[in-house]
Design a protein around this motif. Structure first.
Motif, PDB file in Angstrom:
ATOM      1  N   VAL A 156       0.886  -1.340   0.171  1.00  0.00           N
ATOM      2  CA  VAL A 156      -0.084  -0.079  -0.100  1.00  0.00           C
ATOM      3  C   VAL A 156       0.935   1.382   0.292  1.00  0.00           C
ATOM      4  O   VAL A 156       0.712   2.240  -0.748  1.00  0.00           O
ATOM      5  CB  VAL A 156      -0.842   0.169   1.383  1.00  0.00           C
ATOM      6  N   ALA A 157       1.802   1.110   0.938  1.00  0.00           N
ATOM      7  CA  ALA A 157       2.663   2.557   1.080  1.00  0.00           C
ATOM      8  C   ALA A 157       3.527   2.644  -0.368  1.00  0.00           C
ATOM      9  O   ALA A 157       3.559   3.780  -0.756  1.00  0.00           O
ATOM     10  CB  ALA A 157       3.548   2.161   2.223  1.00  0.00           C
ATOM     11  N   ARG A 181      -7.956  -7.458  -1.146  1.00  0.00           N
ATOM     12  CA  ARG A 181      -7.466  -6.676   0.031  1.00  0.00           C
ATOM     13  C   ARG A 181      -7.116  -5.287  -0.107  1.00  0.00           C
ATOM     14  O   ARG A 181      -7.403  -4.646   0.536  1.00  0.00           O
ATOM     15  CB  ARG A 181      -6.322  -7.622   0.887  1.00  0.00           C
ATOM     16  N   LEU A 182      -6.287  -5.374  -1.045  1.00  0.00           N
ATOM     17  CA  LEU A 182      -5.802  -3.822  -1.427  1.00  0.00           C
ATOM     18  C   LEU A 182      -6.585  -3.011  -1.547  1.00  0.00           C
ATOM     19  O   LEU A 182      -6.655  -1.838  -1.615  1.00  0.00           O
ATOM     20  CB  LEU A 182      -4.567  -3.967  -2.454  1.00  0.00           C
ATOM     21  N   GLY A 183      -7.638  -3.190  -2.710  1.00  0.00           N
ATOM     22  CA  GLY A 183      -8.860  -2.384  -3.018  1.00  0.00           C
ATOM     23  C   GLY A 183      -9.672  -2.182  -1.930  1.00  0.00           C
ATOM     24  O   GLY A 183     -10.054  -1.120  -1.688  1.00  0.00           O
ATOM     25  N   ALA A 184      -9.959  -3.111  -0.950  1.00  0.00           N
ATOM     26  CA  ALA A 184     -10.719  -2.705   0.233  1.00  0.00           C
ATOM     27  C   ALA A 184      -9.819  -1.912   1.240  1.00  0.00           C
ATOM     28  O   ALA A 184     -10.259  -0.991   2.162  1.00  0.00           O
ATOM     29  CB  ALA A 184     -11.032  -3.896   0.930  1.00  0.00           C
ATOM     30  N   GLU A 191      -3.293   1.794  -9.354  1.00  0.00           N
ATOM     31  CA  GLU A 191      -2.418   1.612  -8.372  1.00  0.00           C
ATOM     32  C   GLU A 191      -1.828   0.203  -8.335  1.00  0.00           C
ATOM     33  O   GLU A 191      -0.842  -0.412  -8.259  1.00  0.00           O
ATOM     34  CB  GLU A 191      -2.571   2.053  -7.041  1.00  0.00           C
ATOM     35  N   ILE A 192      -3.075  -0.777  -8.058  1.00  0.00           N
ATOM     36  CA  ILE A 192      -2.882  -2.165  -7.821  1.00  0.00           C
ATOM     37  C   ILE A 192      -2.121  -2.875  -9.434  1.00  0.00           C
ATOM     38  O   ILE A 192      -1.509  -3.668  -8.906  1.00  0.00           O
ATOM     39  CB  ILE A 192      -4.417  -2.849  -7.645  1.00  0.00           C
ATOM     40  N   ALA A 193      -2.905  -2.183 -10.477  1.00  0.00           N
ATOM     41  CA  ALA A 193      -2.220  -2.670 -11.768  1.00  0.00           C
ATOM     42  C   ALA A 193      -0.872  -2.349 -11.798  1.00  0.00           C
ATOM     43  O   ALA A 193      -0.085  -3.342 -12.539  1.00  0.00           O
ATOM     44  CB  ALA A 193      -2.974  -2.046 -12.797  1.00  0.00           C
TER      45      ALA A 193
END
Length: 232
Positions: A156-157, A181-184, A191-193
């Motif tokens: 996340v950071a 989890r990261l979306g939540a 960012e996740i991609a």
């Protein structure tokens, strides 16, 4: 160099921000261009190329030759997890001049005996990252523990800091659960991609050392990729 320019250059260096000192060869006049301002500069194409390469040199401009002194933050690799892959990865990364830090709260793994001559923080990622200069576009983060409690906060950071490389160990199925989890946790789809998962180039790596090679190759590829870094 004038004192105010030196002061500004040192301030950018301390903040891990890239800058270029432009010096007119004919008369020695100088000016400082920060990376965030480069696109609006008359020398924009050359400046942006120099920021990407990190190399100083002479260029010809309308008024004569200019020497560009390039200052970019030294690239660094933050490894989350004092695992077998990290033991192989850390010394290899140091050989290519990456400043390596290993973070892992599990003190049985994060020991100087297992990681000699490596900056080691036996802390949870939130606390460990707070002990370091802020993550930035010249930082790579590799999450290798396979434990969401340890890996996810670092991911996340790193994603929010727009690190030039973010990778995570695990299968595609594991990453699918990680994405949820990261979306939540509030990360955007973009960012996740950006997270490389499964981590490392697909070279058929099996052993920890081979996986370390694949990770380091992917990090170097991301570092050297010819891209325009957006202003912070």
């Amino acid at each position: 160099m004038k004192l105010d320019l030196l002061r500004d250059l040192n301030r950018e260096r301390a903040a891990r921000r890239a800058a270029i000192l432009v010096t007119a060869v004919a008369d020695g006049t100088q000016r400082l261009v920060r990376e965030a301002d480069a696109e609006a500069d008359p020398l924009a194409p050359e400046l942006l190329a120099r920021f990407r390469s990190g190399r100083s040199g002479i260029v010809e401009a309308g008024g004569g030759p200019l020497f560009l002194t390039v200052q970019v933050p030294p690239p660094r690799l933050v490894v989350i997890g004092a695992v077998h892959i990290s033991q192989a990865l850390a010394p290899m990364a140091a050989l290519v001049d990456l400043d390596v830090t290993v973070i892992d709260p599990r003190t049985a793994f994060a020991t100087p005996e297992r990681f000699p001559d490596v900056s080691l923080l036996p802390l949870w990622p939130d606390e460990g990252l707070s002990r370091l200069p802020p993550l930035d576009r010249y930082t790579a983060v590799a999450a290798l523990t396979h434990d969401p409690k340890i890996d996810d906060p670092a991911l996340v950071a790193a994603s929010r800091a727009a690190c030039f490389y973010v990778g995570a160990l695990g299968s595609r199925k594991t990453h699918g659960r990680r994405v949820e989890r990261l979306g939540a946790a509030g990360l955007s789809e973009a960012e996740i991609a950006r997270i490389r998962a499964p981590i490392g180039l697909d070279i058929g790596a099996v052993s920890p050392a081979e996986i370390a090679v694949s990770v380091l190759a992917e990090v170097i590829g991301a570092l050297r990729q010819d891209r325009r870094r957006a202003p912070a």
